[in-house]
Design an enzyme around this catalytic site. Structure first.
Site, mmCIF file in Angstrom:
data_model
loop_
_atom_site.group_PDB
_atom_site.id
_atom_site.type_symbol
_atom_site.label_atom_id
_atom_site.label_comp_id
_atom_site.label_asym_id
_atom_site.label_seq_id
_atom_site.Cartn_x
_atom_site.Cartn_y
_atom_site.Cartn_z
ATOM 1 N N CYS A 1 8.180 -29.375 20.017
ATOM 2 C CA CYS A 1 9.014 -29.955 21.077
ATOM 3 C C CYS A 1 10.345 -29.198 21.084
ATOM 4 C CB CYS A 1 9.235 -31.440 20.805
ATOM 5 S SG CYS A 1 10.068 -32.310 22.149
ATOM 6 N N CYS B 1 0.825 -1.208 0.000
ATOM 7 C CA CYS B 1 0.000 0.000 0.000
ATOM 8 C C CYS B 1 0.859 1.258 0.000
ATOM 9 C CB CYS B 1 -0.906 -0.001 1.231
ATOM 10 S SG CYS B 1 -1.912 1.484 1.388
#
Length: 354
Positions: A327, A42
């Site tokens: 993990c 933008c």
């Protein structure tokens, strides 16, 4: 002649754009100025960073890189013209270099996203550097290579470097949008995801927060032997014999090297494995997931995008809602308690614990 407020505002915007273009041309005639053209999603968010620089004469929002002549905002935003929203910068090379402008450009975008920028999706919001001569092309290639070498984002830089074609100024109401519509601009900017991403990768003075450029000798001094073995040598600590496997306090877990936020206690669960386990990470920009075929197994390794540190592995046997189990080795993490988040600069994560 009676004009409503909308007509007056439009007329004022047209005058402002005309003045910007006229002063830019006048200055170009008086001095040896140059052009720089960048696409960064933008264009509302791309004007202010450059307009505030000493040596920049004007910044105009517009469209470039497409196949249709004189495209409108409606046509470009529909993604049918091939154009990208961009800004064309007129600058005085005696006051500011093109290389400096490139540095500022990289600090406004996610150059690893090929599908748009933040909340705005589509090729019309792609990133791009449009060079105006061979010296700019060379500088852009060198700058991009340097960014990739530093691995700030942990992913390939996909921003294209192409020759500048015809630049079409956008409609008057898009020019200096952040000045003309400050409330709407601030609302859009805060919700777009741009600032959140940039804050995680750059400091206020424009320096990368990533610490992977530390030398091996410096890391050996900074880390304990176990931390070094885990993060730099892809090691694994002993289960049920590490700092956080049974930690039940509220807070977040950050990268032991860079300090980048990685996991939250709100997503931590008791997996029975003896290592800290999480159902999700805090942000995709901070984590890299790569294929790991070591030890005759096919696994997904989890690495810190900021420090390129080994963290652990990802499995698909976790609980709802994600079904995932990150993990992670305690030695790769540092725990920041909820009560210390503001003091240590992680106050944006306080909302997790309300």
């Amino acid at each position: 002649m009676n004009l409503d407020k909308s007509a007056i505002k439009t007329f004022a915007a047209i005058l402002a754009l005309s003045w910007t273009l006229i002063t830019g041309v006048a200055h170009a005639m008086a001095t040896d100025t140059q052009k720089a053209t960048f696409a960064g999603g933008c264009f509302w968010c791309m004007e202010h960073p450059f307009e505030s620089l000493d040596g920049v004469i004007s910044v105009v929002s517009g469209y470039i890189g497409g196949h249709q002549e004189n495209p409108t905002y409606k046509e470009v935003s529909a993604g049918t013209t091939g154009h990208a929203e961009a800004v064309e910068i007129t600058f005085d090379p005696e006051k500011i270099s093109y290389e400096k402008l490139l540095e500022v450009f990289w600090r406004q975008v996610d150059p690893t996203d090929g599908g748009g920028q933040f909340v705005d999706r589509g090729s019309q919001y792609r990133t791009g550097i449009f060079y105006h001569d061979e010296s700019q092309k060379k500088a852009a290639i060198v700058s991009k290579a340097d960014l990739e070498m530093r691995r700030i984002f942990g992913k390939p830089v996909v921003t294209e470097i192409t020759r500048a074609t015809t630049f079409y100024p956008a409609e008057a109401y898009h020019q200096d949008y952040y000045k003309e519509n400050p409330i709407r601009y601030k609302f859009y900017r805060s919700r777009s995801g741009r600032d959140t991403f940039l804050d995680k990768h750059w400091t206020e003075d424009g320096k990368s927060i990533k610490q992977s450029t530390w030398t091996d000798e410096e890391l050996r001094k900074k880390l304990t032997p176990l931390q070094y073995q885990v993060t730099r040598k892809n090691g694994t600590e002993r289960p049920f014999d590490n700092a956080y496997w049974d930690n039940k306090h509220e807070g977040i877990y950050v990268d032991i090297i860079s300090g980048a936020p990685l996991f939250s206690s709100t997503d931590k669960f008791k997996s029975g494995t003896g290592w800290p386990s999480f159902t999700r990470h805090l942000d995709t920009a901070d984590i890299d997931e790569v294929e790991d075929n070591s030890f005759f197994m096919k696994r997904v390794e989890v690495r810190s995008a900021h420090s390129d540190s080994h963290l652990g592995h990802l499995f698909t046997d976790g609980p709802p809602p994600t079904g995932l189990r990150y993990c992670i080795n305690s030695a790769a993490l540092r725990f920041v308690p909820k009560e210390d988040l503001k003091k240590e600069g992680y106050d944006r994560y306080l909302s997790l614990f309300k």
